[in-house]
Design a protein around this motif. Structure first.
Motif, PDB file in Angstrom:
ATOM      1  N   MET A   1      48.446 -57.229-104.967  1.00 22.73           N
ATOM      2  CA  MET A   1      48.065 -57.273-106.255  1.00 22.73           C
ATOM      3  C   MET A   1      48.920 -58.192-107.228  1.00 22.73           C
ATOM      4  O   MET A   1      48.428 -58.946-108.136  1.00 22.73           O
ATOM      5  CB  MET A   1      47.588 -55.969-106.603  1.00 22.73           C
ATOM      6  CG  MET A   1      46.300 -55.458-105.816  1.00 22.73           C
ATOM      7  SD  MET A   1      46.004 -53.675-106.543  1.00 22.73           S
ATOM      8  CE  MET A   1      45.443 -53.950-108.047  1.00 22.73           C
TER       9      MET A   1
ATOM     10  N   LEU B   1      49.673 -52.889-100.915  1.00 27.58           N
ATOM     11  CA  LEU B   1      48.678 -53.245-101.919  1.00 27.58           C
ATOM     12  C   LEU B   1      49.312 -53.788-103.239  1.00 27.58           C
ATOM     13  O   LEU B   1      48.927 -54.785-103.941  1.00 27.58           O
ATOM     14  CB  LEU B   1      47.997 -51.997-101.998  1.00 27.58           C
ATOM     15  CG  LEU B   1      46.617 -51.839-102.855  1.00 27.58           C
ATOM     16  CD1 LEU B   1      45.584 -52.864-102.071  1.00 27.58           C
ATOM     17  CD2 LEU B   1      45.815 -50.808-102.915  1.00 27.58           C
ATOM     18  N   THR B   2      50.525 -52.894-103.570  1.00 26.55           N
ATOM     19  CA  THR B   2      51.133 -53.480-104.684  1.00 26.55           C
ATOM     20  C   THR B   2      51.744 -54.763-104.795  1.00 26.55           C
ATOM     21  O   THR B   2      51.573 -55.620-105.815  1.00 26.55           O
ATOM     22  CB  THR B   2      52.517 -52.454-105.003  1.00 26.55           C
ATOM     23  OG1 THR B   2      51.967 -50.980-104.806  1.00 26.55           O
ATOM     24  CG2 THR B   2      53.173 -52.472-106.126  1.00 26.55           C
ATOM     25  N   ILE B   3      52.252 -55.236-103.590  1.00 26.19           N
ATOM     26  CA  ILE B   3      52.673 -56.508-103.179  1.00 26.19           C
ATOM     27  C   ILE B   3      51.506 -57.526-103.375  1.00 26.19           C
ATOM     28  O   ILE B   3      51.594 -58.697-104.260  1.00 26.19           O
ATOM     29  CB  ILE B   3      53.479 -56.696-102.107  1.00 26.19           C
ATOM     30  CG1 ILE B   3      54.860 -56.154-102.022  1.00 26.19           C
ATOM     31  CG2 ILE B   3      53.964 -58.032-101.785  1.00 26.19           C
ATOM     32  CD1 ILE B   3      55.406 -55.759-100.938  1.00 26.19           C
TER      33      ILE B   3
ATOM     34  N   ALA C   1      34.543 -57.877-110.702  1.00 25.92           N
ATOM     35  CA  ALA C   1      35.234 -56.389-110.865  1.00 25.92           C
ATOM     36  C   ALA C   1      34.659 -55.782-109.545  1.00 25.92           C
ATOM     37  O   ALA C   1      35.537 -55.091-108.674  1.00 25.92           O
ATOM     38  CB  ALA C   1      34.687 -55.756-111.968  1.00 25.92           C
ATOM     39  N   LEU C   2      33.220 -55.991-108.984  1.00 23.87           N
ATOM     40  CA  LEU C   2      32.861 -55.200-107.964  1.00 23.87           C
ATOM     41  C   LEU C   2      33.525 -55.733-106.624  1.00 23.87           C
ATOM     42  O   LEU C   2      33.907 -55.037-105.740  1.00 23.87           O
ATOM     43  CB  LEU C   2      31.494 -55.365-107.872  1.00 23.87           C
ATOM     44  CG  LEU C   2      30.339 -54.218-108.729  1.00 23.87           C
ATOM     45  CD1 LEU C   2      28.957 -54.622-108.268  1.00 23.87           C
ATOM     46  CD2 LEU C   2      30.607 -52.984-108.302  1.00 23.87           C
TER      47      LEU C   2
ATOM     48  N   THR D   1      43.051 -61.814-107.375  1.00 20.35           N
ATOM     49  CA  THR D   1      43.658 -60.478-106.718  1.00 20.35           C
ATOM     50  C   THR D   1      42.951 -60.127-105.657  1.00 20.35           C
ATOM     51  O   THR D   1      43.375 -59.807-104.407  1.00 20.35           O
ATOM     52  CB  THR D   1      43.470 -59.302-107.809  1.00 20.35           C
ATOM     53  OG1 THR D   1      44.477 -59.730-109.015  1.00 20.35           O
ATOM     54  CG2 THR D   1      44.312 -57.981-107.346  1.00 20.35           C
TER      55      THR D   1
ATOM     56  N   VAL E   1      36.672 -57.190-106.671  1.00 18.21           N
ATOM     57  CA  VAL E   1      37.824 -56.782-106.138  1.00 18.21           C
ATOM     58  C   VAL E   1      38.015 -55.290-105.620  1.00 18.21           C
ATOM     59  O   VAL E   1      38.876 -54.836-105.033  1.00 18.21           O
ATOM     60  CB  VAL E   1      38.764 -57.056-107.508  1.00 18.21           C
ATOM     61  CG1 VAL E   1      38.370 -56.375-108.777  1.00 18.21           C
ATOM     62  CG2 VAL E   1      40.170 -57.067-107.071  1.00 18.21           C
ATOM     63  N   LEU E   2      37.345 -54.607-106.558  1.00 14.90           N
ATOM     64  CA  LEU E   2      37.309 -52.878-106.127  1.00 14.90           C
ATOM     65  C   LEU E   2      36.845 -52.801-104.789  1.00 14.90           C
ATOM     66  O   LEU E   2      37.535 -52.063-104.113  1.00 14.90           O
ATOM     67  CB  LEU E   2      36.160 -52.287-106.970  1.00 14.90           C
ATOM     68  CG  LEU E   2      36.555 -51.899-108.448  1.00 14.90           C
ATOM     69  CD1 LEU E   2      35.416 -51.368-109.449  1.00 14.90           C
ATOM     70  CD2 LEU E   2      37.940 -51.219-108.438  1.00 14.90           C
TER      71      LEU E   2
ATOM     72  N   PHE F   1      40.462 -60.826-111.703  1.00 13.82           N
ATOM     73  CA  PHE F   1      39.908 -60.102-110.536  1.00 13.82           C
ATOM     74  C   PHE F   1      39.950 -60.740-109.167  1.00 13.82           C
ATOM     75  O   PHE F   1      40.084 -60.606-107.984  1.00 13.82           O
ATOM     76  CB  PHE F   1      38.662 -59.615-110.957  1.00 13.82           C
ATOM     77  CG  PHE F   1      38.526 -58.477-112.048  1.00 13.82           C
ATOM     78  CD1 PHE F   1      39.557 -57.606-111.910  1.00 13.82           C
ATOM     79  CD2 PHE F   1      37.364 -58.399-112.907  1.00 13.82           C
ATOM     80  CE1 PHE F   1      39.596 -56.699-113.164  1.00 13.82           C
ATOM     81  CE2 PHE F   1      37.338 -57.501-113.823  1.00 13.82           C
ATOM     82  CZ  PHE F   1      38.514 -56.385-113.964  1.00 13.82           C
TER      83      PHE F   1
ATOM     84  N   ILE G   1      39.742 -53.817-102.399  1.00 13.10           N
ATOM     85  CA  ILE G   1      40.902 -52.795-102.619  1.00 13.10           C
ATOM     86  C   ILE G   1      40.471 -51.697-101.745  1.00 13.10           C
ATOM     87  O   ILE G   1      41.249 -51.024-100.869  1.00 13.10           O
ATOM     88  CB  ILE G   1      41.351 -52.371-103.746  1.00 13.10           C
ATOM     89  CG1 ILE G   1      41.784 -53.499-104.668  1.00 13.10           C
ATOM     90  CG2 ILE G   1      42.126 -51.103-104.124  1.00 13.10           C
ATOM     91  CD1 ILE G   1      41.986 -53.458-106.343  1.00 13.10           C
TER      92      ILE G   1
ATOM     93  N   ILE H   1      50.029 -48.197 -99.804  1.00  9.38           N
ATOM     94  CA  ILE H   1      50.246 -48.432-101.299  1.00  9.38           C
ATOM     95  C   ILE H   1      51.449 -49.669-101.614  1.00  9.38           C
ATOM     96  O   ILE H   1      51.247 -50.534-102.442  1.00  9.38           O
ATOM     97  CB  ILE H   1      50.899 -47.316-102.087  1.00  9.38           C
ATOM     98  CG1 ILE H   1      49.692 -46.106-101.939  1.00  9.38           C
ATOM     99  CG2 ILE H   1      51.201 -47.441-103.426  1.00  9.38           C
ATOM    100  CD1 ILE H   1      48.229 -46.563-102.997  1.00  9.38           C
ATOM    101  N   PRO H   2      52.654 -49.751-100.904  1.00 14.53           N
ATOM    102  CA  PRO H   2      53.210 -50.674-101.061  1.00 14.53           C
ATOM    103  C   PRO H   2      52.902 -51.854-100.916  1.00 14.53           C
ATOM    104  O   PRO H   2      53.074 -52.877-101.907  1.00 14.53           O
ATOM    105  CB  PRO H   2      54.887 -50.540-100.171  1.00 14.53           C
ATOM    106  CG  PRO H   2      54.617 -49.113 -99.818  1.00 14.53           C
ATOM    107  CD  PRO H   2      53.037 -48.671 -99.872  1.00 14.53           C
TER     108      PRO H   2
END
Lengths: 513, 46
Positions: free
Chosen positions: A54, A50-52, A29-30, A375, A32-33, A372, A36, A47-48
């Motif tokens: 993820m 990052l969306t792809i 979790a740490l 991603t 992946v956060l 996590f 990001i 954002i686009p």
């Protein structure tokens, strides 16, 4: 600055797991956060993008999770219906010496399974068998993870091998020869490592009588099969020849005599083994039938980050073949197993409910962590963090780069949990560095694939599978601690061999100096 | 948030992100990313 930032998610993951002994879930979790935040704030992944990235990560996680869920279901099925008990008791009849059992199963039997199925199947099958034979959980996990790691690149019917040939656009057979040189080293190292895990240096000495002759036979078979250009079968035939050689050495050395009558509880050995033999048979059958068109896959558009890092369009991403992906094969084999249990009169609906409940309990935590981590890997790749890291290291090391080259293969597998993905990320890069340094690109590309192969034992996916199969969920940091040193030592030796081949012997493979 | 709920939430998040990836819907993508982050943060809230 950017290099440090690119390394930060990996540093966080490693420190949380190894230094702070946090669970894989919290560490993931740490990690992946942080990936990001860094990708968005510093690497221009909008954002686009990052969306792809993820979404790609989650689709790859789906591919792996289907294997884990089905394999854990199969394990609980054979456990609840006591088939595993029949298998273990028969292994004890054939091979009485515990050390031989341990070495043969962890180093060679797991590699045979890797040759056929791969994708974590060896870990899921062999680890529980070793534990039920009475070996220590952590030692069993470490031995299987490392023991079969030499066979990953040529395993799974050659999927990683084809990838390195594809991304580098080099001659398949010649790249196979280059891989064979490094694989010979990895094979011996991992055999000796399994001996060490069993009982320290005393057993490394004792194991030489098995590891050296068996490796020599396997190396000869490997190069013969490569010479015959049967690349899909290199892994399987090499490991099978090793299993047979070791059994012959054991028979000559220990003179166990003719085996007693086979043990049969509620099931005969043939029936107990049926789900596993079905996995082998169906994997081979579907390879021959070539039913690859029956599949689902995901599409993603191309994009460019705000810093100019280009990510190509994906037309068939994370393809799940209905007759090629391990999960459908494992499910079909489980159904066959259930039919046999019913026919043998040991069917019990309550046991099936227990199997389902245990499968869910075991896999929930693993699922979260895996999503996590994969991603994180995709966010790092698509934002350009991974390539930034790679370029900086090659820039810093210069002419000494061949010594450090295996670390990229290992890193690629550590991030993504896959030899194939490691080759996708770093295959072309390693070849480009070889060209820039004026050294043989086949050697460097072969090294990439085999270092990625041993790095798979550090892959989060594999570690989580192993933890799940051994009941060590939540103890992933202990597994990492046992596995990391042999991997780094082997990578170091590979780097040394690479340097000698390129700069001292100036080896010529594929007609390129 | 229990782990089972977290796993179940991954399904709509994936669908949202996949749909947003192929349609270019920034709003839907943002919601998906925020939900994903919420699950990651929830690992520390027990």
């Amino acid at each position: 600055m950017y290099t440090l930032l690119a390394f930060l998610p990996l540093l966080i993951l490693l420190s949380c797991l190894l230094a702070f002994k946090m669970t894989a879930g919290k560490s993931g979790a740490l990690a992946v956060l942080s990936s990001i935040i860094i990708a968005y704030a510093f690497f221009g992944l909008n954002i686009p993008g990052l969306t792809i990235a993820m979404s790609k990560g989650m689709s790859l996680a789906l591919y792996v999770l289907l294997i884990i869920w089905s394999a854990v279901f199969l394990y609980h099925l054979v456990y609840e219906f006591e088939a595993i008990d029949v298998i273990n008791k028969n292994i004890l009849i054939f091979i009485k010496d515990p050390f031989t059992q341990f070495l043969m199963l962890a180093w060679l039997f797991s590699s045979v399974l890797q040759g056929i199925a791969g994708f974590g199947v060896p870990v899921i099958i062999v680890v529980p068998i070793l534990i039920h034979l009475g070996f220590d959980r952590l030692s069993s996990v470490a031995a299987v993870l490392l023991g079969h790691s030499w066979s990953v690149s040529f395993g799974s019917m050659g999927s990683s091998f084809f990838t390195i040939a594809l991304v580098t656009n080099l001659n398949q057979q010649s790249i196979g020869y280059a891989m064979g040189i490094f694989d010979a080293l990895a094979m011996v190292m991992m055999g000796l490592t399994v001996c060490y895990i069993y009982g320290g240096w005393k057993y490394v000495k004792k194991g030489l009588i098995y590891v050296i002759p068996t490796s020599l036979v396997m190396i000869s078979v490997m190069f013969t099969v490569l010479y015959l250009n049967l690349v899909s079968l290199v892994g399987l035939l090499t490991a099978l020849s090793g299993l047979l050689t070791m059994f012959i050495i054991y028979t000559i050395k220990e003179k166990p005599g003719k085996p007693e009558t086979l043990y049969a509880g509620k099931l005969t050995l043939g029936k107990a083994l049926l789900p596993y033999t079905a996995i082998i048979a169906l994997s081979l059958l579907f390879q021959v039938l070539k039913l690859g068109k029956y599949s689902i896959s995901f599409q993603y558009p191309a994009f460019v980050t705000d810093l100019g890092h280009m990510v190509a369009q994906e037309t068939a991403y994370s393809t799940i073949k209905f007759f090629g992906h391990p999960a459908p094969i494992i499910i079909m084999s489980s159904i066959l197993g259930m039919l046999v249990y019913k026919q043998s009169g040991i069917w019990d609906t309550k046991k099936i409910k227990t199997v389902i409940n245990r499968t869910i309990d075991k896999n929930i935590g693993t699922t979260i962590t895996l999503v996590f981590l994969i991603t994180m890997a995709l966010v790092m790749m698509d934002s350009g963090m991974t390539s930034t890291l790679a370029l900086k290291v090659s820039e810093l090391t210069g002419g000494l780069y061949p010594l450090f080259a295996p670390l990229f293969g290992v890193l690629g597998s550590f991030i993504t949990g896959s030899n194939t993905n490691s080759n996708v990320i770093f295959g072309k890069f390693q070849m480009s560095v070889a060209t820039a340094l004026g050294v043989n690109s086949y050697v460097m590309s072969g090294l990439q694939s085999i270092s990625g192969s041993i790095g798979v034992s550090l892959g989060p996916t594999t570690i989580l599978m192993a933890a799940s199969a051994s009941g060590l969920t939540g103890h992933e940091s202990e597994i990492y601690k046992r596995v990391i040193k042999p991997v780094l030592l082997t990578a170091l030796l590979m780097g040394l061999l690479n340097y000698l081949l390129l700069f001292v012997f100036r080896i010529n493979i594929g007609g390129v100096l | 948030m229990t782990k089972k709920i977290a796993v179940l939430l991954f399904i709509p998040i994936f669908l949202m992100l996949y749909y947003a990836s192929n349609t270019g819907s920034t709003a839907l993508g943002t919601v998906g990313i925020l939900l994903f982050i919420a699950i990651a943060v929830s690992q520390f809230i027990r």
